[in-house]
Scaffold this active site. Structure first.
Site, PDB file in Angstrom:
ATOM      1  CE1 TYR A  15       9.598  10.828  -1.389  1.00  0.00           C
ATOM      2  CE2 TYR A  15      11.207   9.078  -1.105  1.00  0.00           C
ATOM      3  CZ  TYR A  15      10.767  10.203  -1.774  1.00  0.00           C
ATOM      4  OH  TYR A  15      11.502  10.710  -2.821  1.00  0.00           O
ATOM      5  CE1 TYR A  39      -7.762   2.003   7.446  1.00  0.00           C
ATOM      6  CE2 TYR A  39      -6.000   0.734   8.447  1.00  0.00           C
ATOM      7  CZ  TYR A  39      -6.562   1.317   7.337  1.00  0.00           C
ATOM      8  OH  TYR A  39      -5.945   1.233   6.112  1.00  0.00           O
ATOM      9  CD  GLN A  77      -4.545  -5.047   1.673  1.00  0.00           C
ATOM     10  OE1 GLN A  77      -3.347  -4.815   1.602  1.00  0.00           O
ATOM     11  NE2 GLN A  77      -5.371  -4.273   2.368  1.00  0.00           N
ATOM     12  CG  HIS A 111      -0.486  -2.846   4.119  1.00  0.00           C
ATOM     13  ND1 HIS A 111      -0.253  -1.863   5.048  1.00  0.00           N
ATOM     14  CD2 HIS A 111      -1.835  -2.831   3.910  1.00  0.00           C
ATOM     15  CE1 HIS A 111      -1.400  -1.279   5.383  1.00  0.00           C
ATOM     16  NE2 HIS A 111      -2.380  -1.874   4.696  1.00  0.00           N
ATOM     17  CD  GLU A 116       2.552  10.392   2.187  1.00  0.00           C
ATOM     18  OE1 GLU A 116       2.524  10.733   3.381  1.00  0.00           O
ATOM     19  OE2 GLU A 116       3.588   9.949   1.623  1.00  0.00           O
TER      20      GLU A 116
END
Length: 387
Positions: free
Chosen positions: A267, A278, A98, A163, A257
């Site tokens: 949070y 997963y 990513q 991430h 979210e």
């Protein structure tokens, strides 16, 4: 040579008025396709194509647009949809998984200083981390970056390719908010104030921690941290109606979210949440816990949200005050109707476009501009039909 424009007539839920400064080629490919929406029929133009996994866009003067490509390139898109050569001077990026070249914004004083900020995955040792750089964009026939300086580097366990987060917003006081993912490694690191994983940081344009940040002066916390307990936030924007910072983050299997970000608040990731692993295994202690914030909206199953824009234009009056985000896994554009800080309804637009939506912005022309996430990525412009 002008690039062809693909017109797709679609019905979305947006709000905008256009005095168009973006001149787009008018050769069409294929027949118009109609989509229904609460705002009526829409036209979707391909303003530029041939982009390799485009990640973010920023508007430049005179109708030009700066686009990042995840493999490590920036391009300037002309008003006619032509792509520049790759912008010279971009640092080496770790374009693995990513990772790559990710968000970009222009400084509030760009018209005077030509300054941009961008974030990317930087190679470090045998892994990667999110870095934020400042540079001056020299536009022209051969665009380049001058005075490139890395102003911030994420501290903590490195990523193997997942991430990174990496959205940037500049606030009214000129300070920068940056989202940082938790690297999909030691998940409890998002609760660890001694590193930057799973955090939103607030830094000056030189990369320093402003003295009024919530954890300044604590020996057990990084001074740049503004909020914590995040997973992989790829959406960030300031609500123009309230000046509050809003964020949208990826959950695992379920649990994406929408959060309103408060100074020093937690949070919850991975202690609380609405998704599962997963593998199907339970991830969280519960969905709520004292001292941890609740999202104002969550998605189960996940839509994989990316990019974010509040609409306050005049082109789509019915959508004024709405919040938009792209959906990668869902392959549609989401419009959230708001009543103050509450989400009252959701509309899913462009579902038949069959594109992963990576970024969404409101343009100076009042249109919605999108990036599609693929090796043949496109820059799309959405207006009411016939505009």
């Amino acid at each position: 040579m002008k690039r062809p424009v693909v017109w797709v007539t679609t019905s979305l839920m947006i709000a905008i008025v256009v005095t168009t400064t973006f001149l787009i080629a008018t050769t069409s490919r294929g027949e118009p396709t109609s989509f229904g929406s609460s705002a009526g029929r829409l036209d979707v133009q391909t303003a530029a194509s041939g982009l390799s996994y485009p990640w973010a866009l920023a508007f430049l003067p005179e109708g030009r647009i700066l686009v990042t490509e995840r493999p490590g390139r920036m391009r300037v898109v002309s008003p006619q949809g032509q792509l520049s050569t790759a912008v010279k001077g971009v640092p080496d990026v770790m374009a693995t998984g990513q990772g790559g070249l990710l968000d970009v914004i222009t400084d509030k004083g760009f018209a005077q200083n030509n300054t941009i900020y961008f974030c990317y995955s930087e190679r470090a040792g045998n892994g990667g981390r999110t870095a934020v750089a400042r540079a001056k964009l020299v536009d022209g026939a051969a665009p380049r970056l001058d005075d490139v300086k890395v102003i911030f580097r994420q501290d903590g366990p490195l990523s193997t390719g997942n991430h990174y987060g990496c959205r940037i917003v500049q606030a009214a006081d000129n300070n920068l908010f940056v989202t940082l993912g938790e690297h999909y490694s030691g998940r409890n690191e998002a609760q660890n104030l001694a590193n930057h994983l799973g955090k939103i940081v607030r830094i000056t344009t030189d990369g320093a921690a402003p003295p009024d940040n919530p954890f300044v002066g604590r020996s057990d916390a990084k001074p740049e941290i503004w909020s914590y307990g995040h997973r992989n936030p790829q959406s960030l924007a300031i609500n123009p109606a309230t000046s509050e910072l809003w964020e949208i983050e990826h959950g695992p299997r379920g649990g994406d979210e929408v959060n309103i970000i408060g100074k020093g608040k937690n949070y919850g990731w991975p202690v609380i949440g609405y998704g599962i692993d997963y593998s199907g295994a339970k991830l969280h202690e519960s969905t709520s816990k004292p001292g941890m914030e609740q999202p104002i909206k969550n998605w189960v199953p996940s839509i994989a949200p990316s990019g974010m824009a509040f609409y306050n234009g005049d082109l789509f009056p019915r959508w004024r005050g709405s919040l938009f985000t792209g959906a990668l896994a869902g392959q549609f554009l989401v419009r959230l109707q708001l009543n103050g800080n509450a989400v009252t309804s959701e509309e899913r637009i462009l579902q038949n476009l069959n594109e992963r939506i990576r970024d969404v912005r409101q343009g100076p022309d009042g249109a919605l501009w999108l990036l599609t996430d693929s090796s043949a990525g496109r820059l799309l412009r959405i207006t009411p039909a016939g505009k």
